[in-house]
Every structure is written in structure tokens, then in C-alpha cells.
Design a protein around this motif. Structure first.
Motif, PDB file in Angstrom:
ATOM      1  N   ALA A  84      91.696   4.487   8.451  1.00  0.00           N
ATOM      2  CA  ALA A  84      92.172   3.599   7.381  1.00  0.00           C
ATOM      3  C   ALA A  84      93.686   3.436   7.395  1.00  0.00           C
ATOM      4  O   ALA A  84      94.248   2.853   6.470  1.00  0.00           O
ATOM      5  CB  ALA A  84      91.727   4.148   6.023  1.00  0.00           C
ATOM      6  N   LEU A  85      94.337   3.932   8.460  1.00  0.00           N
ATOM      7  CA  LEU A  85      95.792   3.886   8.546  1.00  0.00           C
ATOM      8  C   LEU A  85      96.252   2.895   9.609  1.00  0.00           C
ATOM      9  O   LEU A  85      95.536   2.644  10.590  1.00  0.00           O
ATOM     10  CB  LEU A  85      96.353   5.269   8.892  1.00  0.00           C
ATOM     11  CG  LEU A  85      95.991   6.429   7.957  1.00  0.00           C
ATOM     12  CD1 LEU A  85      96.571   7.730   8.497  1.00  0.00           C
ATOM     13  CD2 LEU A  85      96.474   6.164   6.545  1.00  0.00           C
ATOM     14  N   SER A  86      97.445   2.381   9.434  1.00  0.00           N
ATOM     15  CA  SER A  86      98.058   1.541  10.466  1.00  0.00           C
ATOM     16  C   SER A  86      98.615   2.434  11.568  1.00  0.00           C
ATOM     17  O   SER A  86      98.698   3.663  11.419  1.00  0.00           O
ATOM     18  CB  SER A  86      99.197   0.718   9.860  1.00  0.00           C
ATOM     19  OG  SER A  86     100.276   1.568   9.482  1.00  0.00           O
ATOM     20  N   GLY A  87      99.035   1.800  12.676  1.00  0.00           N
ATOM     21  CA  GLY A  87      99.602   2.572  13.780  1.00  0.00           C
ATOM     22  C   GLY A  87     100.828   3.357  13.358  1.00  0.00           C
ATOM     23  O   GLY A  87     101.002   4.527  13.725  1.00  0.00           O
ATOM     24  N   GLY A  88     101.697   2.726  12.587  1.00  0.00           N
ATOM     25  CA  GLY A  88     102.902   3.411  12.132  1.00  0.00           C
ATOM     26  C   GLY A  88     102.587   4.573  11.207  1.00  0.00           C
ATOM     27  O   GLY A  88     103.238   5.622  11.266  1.00  0.00           O
ATOM     28  N   GLN A  89     101.581   4.402  10.360  1.00  0.00           N
ATOM     29  CA  GLN A  89     101.181   5.482   9.446  1.00  0.00           C
ATOM     30  C   GLN A  89     100.585   6.652  10.221  1.00  0.00           C
ATOM     31  O   GLN A  89     100.853   7.815   9.915  1.00  0.00           O
ATOM     32  CB  GLN A  89     100.192   4.945   8.415  1.00  0.00           C
ATOM     33  CG  GLN A  89     100.832   4.010   7.394  1.00  0.00           C
ATOM     34  CD  GLN A  89      99.802   3.259   6.562  1.00  0.00           C
ATOM     35  OE1 GLN A  89      98.644   3.106   6.959  1.00  0.00           O
ATOM     36  NE2 GLN A  89     100.214   2.767   5.401  1.00  0.00           N
ATOM     37  N   ARG A  90      99.793   6.354  11.242  1.00  0.00           N
ATOM     38  CA  ARG A  90      99.225   7.432  12.062  1.00  0.00           C
ATOM     39  C   ARG A  90     100.328   8.209  12.767  1.00  0.00           C
ATOM     40  O   ARG A  90     100.262   9.442  12.880  1.00  0.00           O
ATOM     41  CB  ARG A  90      98.256   6.847  13.095  1.00  0.00           C
ATOM     42  CG  ARG A  90      96.980   6.280  12.505  1.00  0.00           C
ATOM     43  CD  ARG A  90      96.103   5.685  13.584  1.00  0.00           C
ATOM     44  NE  ARG A  90      95.060   4.835  13.004  1.00  0.00           N
ATOM     45  CZ  ARG A  90      94.249   4.073  13.708  1.00  0.00           C
ATOM     46  NH1 ARG A  90      94.365   4.050  15.043  1.00  0.00           N
ATOM     47  NH2 ARG A  90      93.335   3.341  13.126  1.00  0.00           N
ATOM     48  N   GLN A  91     101.337   7.484  13.248  1.00  0.00           N
ATOM     49  CA  GLN A  91     102.435   8.170  13.917  1.00  0.00           C
ATOM     50  C   GLN A  91     103.181   9.078  12.947  1.00  0.00           C
ATOM     51  O   GLN A  91     103.606  10.185  13.290  1.00  0.00           O
ATOM     52  CB  GLN A  91     103.403   7.155  14.528  1.00  0.00           C
ATOM     53  CG  GLN A  91     104.521   7.791  15.363  1.00  0.00           C
ATOM     54  CD  GLN A  91     103.967   8.595  16.509  1.00  0.00           C
ATOM     55  OE1 GLN A  91     103.442   8.053  17.477  1.00  0.00           O
ATOM     56  NE2 GLN A  91     104.077   9.905  16.425  1.00  0.00           N
ATOM     57  N   LEU A 110     103.161   1.584  19.703  1.00  0.00           N
ATOM     58  CA  LEU A 110     103.416   0.723  18.554  1.00  0.00           C
ATOM     59  C   LEU A 110     103.948  -0.635  18.995  1.00  0.00           C
ATOM     60  O   LEU A 110     104.543  -0.762  20.066  1.00  0.00           O
ATOM     61  CB  LEU A 110     104.431   1.387  17.619  1.00  0.00           C
ATOM     62  CG  LEU A 110     104.072   2.782  17.082  1.00  0.00           C
ATOM     63  CD1 LEU A 110     105.168   3.286  16.166  1.00  0.00           C
ATOM     64  CD2 LEU A 110     102.734   2.756  16.362  1.00  0.00           C
ATOM     65  N   ASP A 111     103.763  -1.657  18.156  1.00  0.00           N
ATOM     66  CA  ASP A 111     104.326  -2.961  18.483  1.00  0.00           C
ATOM     67  C   ASP A 111     105.847  -2.926  18.255  1.00  0.00           C
ATOM     68  O   ASP A 111     106.390  -1.973  17.693  1.00  0.00           O
ATOM     69  CB  ASP A 111     103.670  -4.080  17.671  1.00  0.00           C
ATOM     70  CG  ASP A 111     103.859  -3.924  16.165  1.00  0.00           C
ATOM     71  OD1 ASP A 111     104.944  -3.510  15.729  1.00  0.00           O
ATOM     72  OD2 ASP A 111     102.909  -4.232  15.414  1.00  0.00           O
ATOM     73  N   ALA A 112     106.523  -3.989  18.708  1.00  0.00           N
ATOM     74  CA  ALA A 112     107.985  -3.996  18.739  1.00  0.00           C
ATOM     75  C   ALA A 112     108.601  -3.766  17.359  1.00  0.00           C
ATOM     76  O   ALA A 112     109.555  -2.988  17.208  1.00  0.00           O
ATOM     77  CB  ALA A 112     108.477  -5.310  19.329  1.00  0.00           C
ATOM     78  N   LYS A 113     108.065  -4.427  16.339  1.00  0.00           N
ATOM     79  CA  LYS A 113     108.631  -4.305  14.995  1.00  0.00           C
ATOM     80  C   LYS A 113     108.482  -2.884  14.463  1.00  0.00           C
ATOM     81  O   LYS A 113     109.416  -2.317  13.884  1.00  0.00           O
ATOM     82  CB  LYS A 113     107.951  -5.295  14.047  1.00  0.00           C
ATOM     83  CG  LYS A 113     108.548  -5.314  12.650  1.00  0.00           C
ATOM     84  CD  LYS A 113     107.880  -6.373  11.779  1.00  0.00           C
ATOM     85  CE  LYS A 113     108.483  -6.391  10.377  1.00  0.00           C
ATOM     86  NZ  LYS A 113     107.830  -7.418   9.520  1.00  0.00           N
ATOM     87  N   LEU A 114     107.305  -2.294  14.675  1.00  0.00           N
ATOM     88  CA  LEU A 114     107.075  -0.929  14.215  1.00  0.00           C
ATOM     89  C   LEU A 114     107.935   0.074  14.969  1.00  0.00           C
ATOM     90  O   LEU A 114     108.381   1.081  14.409  1.00  0.00           O
ATOM     91  CB  LEU A 114     105.601  -0.556  14.362  1.00  0.00           C
ATOM     92  CG  LEU A 114     104.707  -0.809  13.155  1.00  0.00           C
ATOM     93  CD1 LEU A 114     103.274  -0.440  13.473  1.00  0.00           C
ATOM     94  CD2 LEU A 114     105.201  -0.019  11.943  1.00  0.00           C
ATOM     95  N   ARG A 115     108.165  -0.196  16.250  1.00  0.00           N
ATOM     96  CA  ARG A 115     109.014   0.700  17.044  1.00  0.00           C
ATOM     97  C   ARG A 115     110.405   0.775  16.442  1.00  0.00           C
ATOM     98  O   ARG A 115     110.989   1.864  16.310  1.00  0.00           O
ATOM     99  CB  ARG A 115     109.107   0.220  18.493  1.00  0.00           C
ATOM    100  CG  ARG A 115     107.869   0.483  19.318  1.00  0.00           C
ATOM    101  CD  ARG A 115     107.996  -0.154  20.680  1.00  0.00           C
ATOM    102  NE  ARG A 115     108.924   0.591  21.523  1.00  0.00           N
ATOM    103  CZ  ARG A 115     108.550   1.367  22.527  1.00  0.00           C
ATOM    104  NH1 ARG A 115     107.266   1.522  22.799  1.00  0.00           N
ATOM    105  NH2 ARG A 115     109.423   2.004  23.258  1.00  0.00           N
ATOM    106  N   VAL A 116     110.961  -0.374  16.083  1.00  0.00           N
ATOM    107  CA  VAL A 116     112.301  -0.402  15.486  1.00  0.00           C
ATOM    108  C   VAL A 116     112.307   0.379  14.177  1.00  0.00           C
ATOM    109  O   VAL A 116     113.208   1.180  13.907  1.00  0.00           O
ATOM    110  CB  VAL A 116     112.762  -1.854  15.254  1.00  0.00           C
ATOM    111  CG1 VAL A 116     114.070  -1.887  14.469  1.00  0.00           C
ATOM    112  CG2 VAL A 116     112.927  -2.582  16.587  1.00  0.00           C
TER     113      VAL A 116
END
Length: 409
Positions: free
Chosen positions: A134-141, A165-171
Motif C-alpha cells: 500500500a506504499l509508494s516507491g519513495g515510502q518503501r525506501q 525510483l523515478d527521477a522526481k522521487l530520486r531528487v
């Protein structure tokens, strides 16, 4: 917290492959150091040897005041964060973060306190009851990071944690990791192949190539004073323009000639690089960063000895800047370092560079002010910031600086 010291560390596999060679590095207590380099350069192997996940062939690794060569991973008091989050899908966020503490038989109340504190730092307070699905990639990280934070280890070891992660989440996440590391003050080693991550996150950056440490310094010093051609080409985006040129006498000073152009080398540059005079009338590798050039129509007072004329082959408008691709009649640097840099870009780029080399021409990139009006096919006059020129010995790729200490920055 603790310092980490590597003394003449090697990793040699049974087939003779030397993945890490004579690595010497001191990482201070609470310091954030980034290992960066092309894929397969040995940076992850070095990290795994520090963690105890890879056997050390030769040399010594110390964490704090303890030599850990023979210490098992679980006894080294370090926490790792991997690129795959490795969360337990059937457990809640709270239980994922608490799992390691439960194995260590930590008191239940302390587990709750540590998990809640880490959740607050990471902005996970409202997600503790959710499952990973139920989490996004950024939340899992962030949960993966929380699992490391709750342990309160001597050091964090992070192996490309943002690569999924995608580019925006990486930043977003790289700024989060930097902030958390500063707040906690825990010694951290971070592995990445992305030089933008390295430059924006680390207190110092260690550039590794073919298992060997090329240079370790602050991000700004790596950019301003690269020790060799590989570091110069690897650090910076777009990459530094590198091509053959000839140093010639210019009165009491020096000038550099390439492609029918002649740029005066400022006296201050010659003073800072006394070894340049030994290369008079010789070929050197000249480096010009794309951001060290500007459209002459926007810099009216620039003297003629700082200008080159060419034609725009391609124009990339990025909003905050315009990147133009142009051709000059000077062969590209084809040293071993340059070839490896091109290999990291890709085979197509290598073929293009070889084609240019045969024709004696090089494609250069310039980052221009967005006010420029040049378009594809237009003639353009570029003003070069000659104070920011870089010079390298084509024989070994080292930076040309001091006679007494050639190849150092």
C-alpha cells in the motif's frame, strides 16, 4: 558512531580478477562519503567488504578502533540499505522497522520508542499500520531507511538505494537522505554510479575506476581541480569537452591552439600550473567545461583571444539554459581514460567519437544563457572562460600542474 579506515585493501577473485586494488581511505566520524564510478568499477565490492559480506583478500578494514577483517557482519554494528528494499510483504511498516530489534531481544517499550522516533524523522507516522503493497516507491525506501535508523549503528552503508525510483522521487529522496544523515550525524558510505547524486550528497566523493581510487575530495574540488582526465570527464553534466590541442609560447606567456583557434592562457593559470611550460610546442589534452562557454552576442566586452567561431549542429532548449552541440576541427582525446569514459556512455558514442577522430573533428557542447537566439545551422561565436581551462598529459592522463608533483591536484 565511528570512523572507518581502509588500509591497502584488495579483493582478488579465484580467477585472478582484481575487483578492488590497494584501496586506502579514511572516513571520519560522522562523515558522509560517496563512492562513485562506472558500473563494475569495484565500488559495491568495497562497500560489501566493509560490511563483511565479501571476504577481504588483502589489507585491513577498521571500524572505530577495531580491526573487523574476521568479524562477522552482524557483529560489526553497521546497517545497510540496498537498492531493493527487501521489506517483508506480510508485515506492517511498524513490524518491518522493528524486526531487527526484536531479533536482538530489545525491550518492547524501547522498540516502540525507537520506531516512533524514526517514523517521525522520516514522515512515516501515519503509515505505520500499512503493508508495503500500500506504499509508494519513495515510502518503501523510507521504510528501508527507517529499519536501518532504529538500530542506531556505528555506520550506515547504502548501495544505490535510489536506483529503483523515478527521477522526481530520486531528487526528493536524496535531499531527504542528506538531511537525515546531517541530523543523526552517523558515519555514512553511499554507493552510486550517478555523479549528480555524488556531487549533491557527499561531504567528500571518492571516484573509483577499475578497482582503484582515482581521487577523493569535496565535490567542489573534484569539479575545479580533477587529478586526471578520467575524473575530469566523469564529474560534471554534460561532461567536460576533451580534445587535443598544442601549447605554444605567447610572448612571456602561453597560448593554446586547436582547430585553427588560439586562446591566450591567463598568467594566473600558468602560475597555478607551472608544469605547463614544459609542454610548450607539445600536444596536450585540453578540457573546457560546457558551462565555461557563452554566446559572444551576450558578452560584448570579451576580448578576441577568448573567442572561437563554429556552427550549431543541435540546439537543446531546457528552459533554464540552452545546450548547443557544435563541431571544431580538433581531434578528440583518445587516451585510455577517454576511451573508458566513452565506454560508460555507450557503444554508439564510441563509434561516433572514432568517426570524428578519423576526420580530425570533435563535437563540443556549450551551456548557454536561455536568452541566446542561436538556432540549428546558425554560425555562433563562443566566448571561453580561459581562467577555467584544464590541461592533461596525453601520455598518462594526469592533470598538468606542478613539476614536483605531476598529476596531482
Amino acid at each position: 558512531m565511528a570512523e572507518i579506515v581502509l588500509e591497502d585493501v584488495w579483493k582478488i577473485y579465484p580467477d585472478g580478477t582484481e575487483a578492488v586494488r590497494s584501496l586506502d581511505l579514511e572516513i571520519g566520524d560522522g562523515e558522509f562519503v560517496v563512492f562513485v564510478g562506472p558500473s563494475g568499477c569495484g565500488k559495491t565490492t568495497a562497500l560489501r567488504m566493509i560490511a563483511g559480506l565479501e571476504e577481504i583478500s588483502r589489507g585491513t578494514v577498521r571500524i572505530g578502533d577495531q580491526v573487523v577483517n574476521e568479524v562477522p557482519p552482524k557483529a560489526r554494528d553497521i546497517a545497510m540499505v540496498f537498492q531493493n528494499y527487501a521489506l517483508y510483504p506480510h508485515m506492517s511498516v511498524f513490524d518491518n522497522m522493528a524486526f531487527g530489534l526484536k531479533l536482538q531481544k530489545v525491550d518492547k517499550d524501547e522498540i516502540t520508542q525507537r520506531v516512533n522516533e524514526a517514523a517521525r524523522i522520516l514522515g512515516l507516522d501515519e503509515l505505520l499500520k500499512r503493508k508495503p503493497a500500500a506504499l509508494s516507491g519513495g515510502q518503501r525506501q523510507r521504510v528501508a531507511m527507517g529499519r536501518a535508523i532504529v538500530r542506531k549503528p556505528k555506520a550506515y552503508l547504502m548501495d544505490e538505494p535510489l536506483s529503483n525510483l523515478d527521477a522526481k522521487l530520486r531528487v526528493q529522496m536524496r535531499s531527504e537522505i542528506s538531511r537525515i544523515q546531517r541530523d543523526l550525524g552517523v558515519t555514512t558510505i553511499y554507493v552510486t554510479h550517478d555523479q549528480t547524486e555524488a556531487m549533491t550528497m557527499g561531504d567528500r566523493v571518492a571516484v573509483i575506476r577499475k578497482g582503484m581510487l582515482q581521487q577523493v575530495d569535496t565535490p567542489q574540488n573534484l569539479y575545479d581541480r580533477p587529478m586526471n582526465l578520467f575524473v575530469a570527464g566523469f564529474i560534471g553534466s554534460p561532461a567536460m569537452n576533451l580534445f587535443d590541442a598544442t601549447l605554444v609560447a605567447d610572448g612571456d606567456g602561453l597560448a593554446v591552439e586547436f582547430g585553427g583557434f588560439r586562446l591566450a592562457v591567463p598568467a594566473q593559470v600558468v602560475q597555478e600550473r607551472p608544469a605547463l611550460r614544459a609542454f610548450t610546442d607539445k600536444v596536450v589534452v585540453l578540457g573546457i567545461r560546457p558551462e565555461s562557454m557563452e554566446d559572444a552576442s551576450l558578452a560584448h566586452d570579451a576580448p578576441p583571444e577568448r573567442r572561437i567561431r563554429t556552427t550549431v549542429d543541435l540546439r537543446e532548449a531546457l528552459g533554464h539554459e540552452v545546450v548547443v552541440h557544435c563541431t571544431i576541427q580538433a581531434p578528440p582525446a583518445m587516451t585510455e581514460d577517454a576511451r573508458e569514459l566513452m565506454a560508460d556512455i555507450g557503444a554508439e558514442a564510441i563509434e561516433d567519437q572514432h568517426a570524428h577522430a578519423q576526420g580530425g573533428s570533435t563535437t563540443i557542447l556549450a551551456r548557454l544563457d536561455p536568452r541566446t537566439s542561436v538556432r540549428k545551422g546558425d554560425p555562433v561565436e563562443l566566448v571561453v572562460d580561459t581562467d577555467a581551462l584544464h590541461f592533461f598529459d596525453p601520455a598518462d592522463g594526469s592533470s598538468i600542474r606542478d613539476r614536483a608533483n605531476q598529476g596531482t591536484a
